[in-house]
Scaffold this active site. Sequence first.
Site, mmCIF file in Angstrom:
data_model
loop_
_atom_site.group_PDB
_atom_site.id
_atom_site.type_symbol
_atom_site.label_atom_id
_atom_site.label_comp_id
_atom_site.label_asym_id
_atom_site.label_seq_id
_atom_site.Cartn_x
_atom_site.Cartn_y
_atom_site.Cartn_z
ATOM 1 N N GLU A 115 41.783 -0.719 65.041
ATOM 2 C CA GLU A 115 41.635 -0.252 65.465
ATOM 3 C C GLU A 115 39.623 -0.130 65.125
ATOM 4 O O GLU A 115 40.195 0.307 63.750
ATOM 5 C CB GLU A 115 41.218 0.334 66.979
ATOM 6 N N CYS A 128 34.085 4.321 61.215
ATOM 7 C CA CYS A 128 35.783 4.618 60.835
ATOM 8 C C CYS A 128 36.284 3.196 60.882
ATOM 9 O O CYS A 128 36.820 2.398 61.835
ATOM 10 C CB CYS A 128 36.680 5.852 61.781
ATOM 11 N N CYS A 135 51.328 1.678 60.202
ATOM 12 C CA CYS A 135 51.374 2.715 58.541
ATOM 13 C C CYS A 135 52.714 3.151 58.583
ATOM 14 O O CYS A 135 53.701 3.017 59.358
ATOM 15 C CB CYS A 135 50.739 3.812 58.987
ATOM 16 N N CYS A 139 54.198 9.886 59.618
ATOM 17 C CA CYS A 139 53.938 10.764 59.291
ATOM 18 C C CYS A 139 54.107 11.454 61.496
ATOM 19 O O CYS A 139 53.419 11.106 62.253
ATOM 20 C CB CYS A 139 52.118 11.688 59.356
ATOM 21 N N CYS A 142 51.319 11.542 64.689
ATOM 22 C CA CYS A 142 50.169 10.657 64.075
ATOM 23 C C CYS A 142 51.023 9.403 65.504
ATOM 24 O O CYS A 142 51.819 8.901 64.978
ATOM 25 C CB CYS A 142 49.876 10.093 62.979
ATOM 26 N N CYS A 366 43.104 7.214 66.375
ATOM 27 C CA CYS A 366 44.445 7.520 65.267
ATOM 28 C C CYS A 366 45.773 6.118 65.788
ATOM 29 O O CYS A 366 46.460 6.675 66.046
ATOM 30 C CB CYS A 366 45.840 8.844 65.471
HETATM 31 N N1 SAH Z 1 46.192 7.441 55.997
HETATM 32 C C1 SAH Z 1 44.875 8.233 56.191
HETATM 33 C C2 SAH Z 1 44.439 7.791 56.839
HETATM 34 C C3 SAH Z 1 44.838 8.879 58.256
HETATM 35 S S1 SAH Z 1 43.885 8.751 59.808
HETATM 36 C C4 SAH Z 1 45.342 9.383 56.091
HETATM 37 O O1 SAH Z 1 46.682 10.007 55.869
HETATM 38 O O2 SAH Z 1 44.728 10.932 55.615
HETATM 39 C C5 SAH Z 1 42.958 10.316 58.788
HETATM 40 C C6 SAH Z 1 43.034 11.830 59.311
HETATM 41 O O3 SAH Z 1 43.834 12.045 61.055
HETATM 42 C C7 SAH Z 1 44.688 12.008 58.578
HETATM 43 O O4 SAH Z 1 43.953 13.005 58.319
HETATM 44 C C8 SAH Z 1 45.500 11.629 60.095
HETATM 45 O O5 SAH Z 1 46.642 13.047 59.246
HETATM 46 C C9 SAH Z 1 44.718 12.930 60.753
HETATM 47 N N2 SAH Z 1 45.501 12.684 61.935
HETATM 48 C C10 SAH Z 1 46.469 11.526 62.100
HETATM 49 N N3 SAH Z 1 47.094 11.539 63.726
HETATM 50 C C11 SAH Z 1 46.163 12.262 64.510
HETATM 51 C C12 SAH Z 1 46.536 13.463 65.474
HETATM 52 N N4 SAH Z 1 47.202 13.087 65.985
HETATM 53 N N5 SAH Z 1 45.940 14.377 65.190
HETATM 54 C C13 SAH Z 1 44.371 14.981 64.592
HETATM 55 N N6 SAH Z 1 44.859 14.368 62.967
HETATM 56 C C14 SAH Z 1 45.064 13.361 63.544
#
Ligand code: SAH
Length: 376
Positions: A115, A128, A135, A139, A142, A366
């Site tokens: 997406e 974005c 991934c 985490c 996420c 996300c």
């Molecule tokens: N892998 C990359 C890009 C991830 S998405 C990274 O880790 O930076 C971009 C941002 O959104 C990252 O900072 C990620 O930690 C955050 N993110 C992921 N899930 C989230 C959620 N449920 N709520 C808020 N931020 C989130």
Amino acid sequence: MSNRPDVNPELKLVFDEPVQRKKAPKHLADFSPAERKVWAKELGFQPFRAAQVATHYFSHLSTNSEDWTDIPAAERSAIAKALTPKLIELVTTRTTDNGMTRKDLWKLHDGVLVESVLMRYTDRVTVCISSQAGCGMNCPFCATGQAGLTRNLTAGEITEQIVAAARACANGELPGGEARLSNIVFMGMGEPLANYNAVVRTLHNITDSNPDGLGISARSVTVSTVGLVNGIEKLMDEGINCTLAVSLHTPDDELRDSLVPINSRFKVREVLAAADAYEKKTGRRYSIEYALIRDINDQSWRADLLGRLLKSRNAHVNLIPLNPTPGSKWTASRREDEEEFVRILENYGVPVTVRDTRGREIDGACGQLAAAEKSK
Ligand code: SAH
């Protein structure tokens, strides 16, 4: 590197794709301008056709070969199919904010879903994009992390999301009429530095001037990483100088080991040192991404520790109210805790913003749209 013997320089050990799949068709955007010529020749076309097609693709955002009048009519369609095959097919579009935020779900050649989200603001239009399907970083807060890694995207597949966004802007598909795509953030699905070569090729496709690329300024491009130190160290030497965002989410290793599991390999101190080196080399202030999770990482002592860590660094903190993922026990911080967190950082002189939560109602963050589609 010597104290990290288990991570090889090609990022192989941790980041290899789990399954060998049928490869995506090759695309002009997978290659550098020099390689494009060689490739066109290998395919039986005159090498200069590569630059002509790049002009149509990057400068005119055109994939309709009928319009490619500098190429003989009899050859147009074959050249277009060979050099710019369609790599992403639109499955659904959802909009919110009166159409100013739009989320596109794309199907790749092997049925895999990714997406992208396009957001129009008063002064800019940002897309974005996803760099991987799923991934591998796992985490726990996420949505993408929960599904695991399906596969890396090719440079062509990543670039196609950007070109599609640029085309939507140019065609006036967003309210407010024609616009120019101005910003690109690698904050969709995936860990960009775990798909290093394809991401770097894409960064060139974005920043190279027309007709080699889209001619978008590197300062308007943000690569967001979980903190892969060896990836950050490599990226600073590419001469691209895009903006770096580091997903820190907590200043202490103890909690970060569980919030961002790769922290077991790359500690907070090492990640910040790599970001500092990146800033020094590129002259770009970096961002610290920090999802505020109620009673998990939003205590004032953590704000204080973060403030002390960052006060003499050239970094900016981007606080993101947690977007709860389906089934998660975690939620966003209380308003007063968020405000206190901001106040403490400001007291240290650390620049801080709270990210707006565009697109939430359309699962705009996300990996949630792809997750919803899969569970249908
Ligand atoms: N892998 C990359 C890009 C991830 S998405 C990274 O880790 O930076 C971009 C941002 O959104 C990252 O900072 C990620 O930690 C955050 N993110 C992921 N899930 C989230 C959620 N449920 N709520 C808020 N931020 C989130």
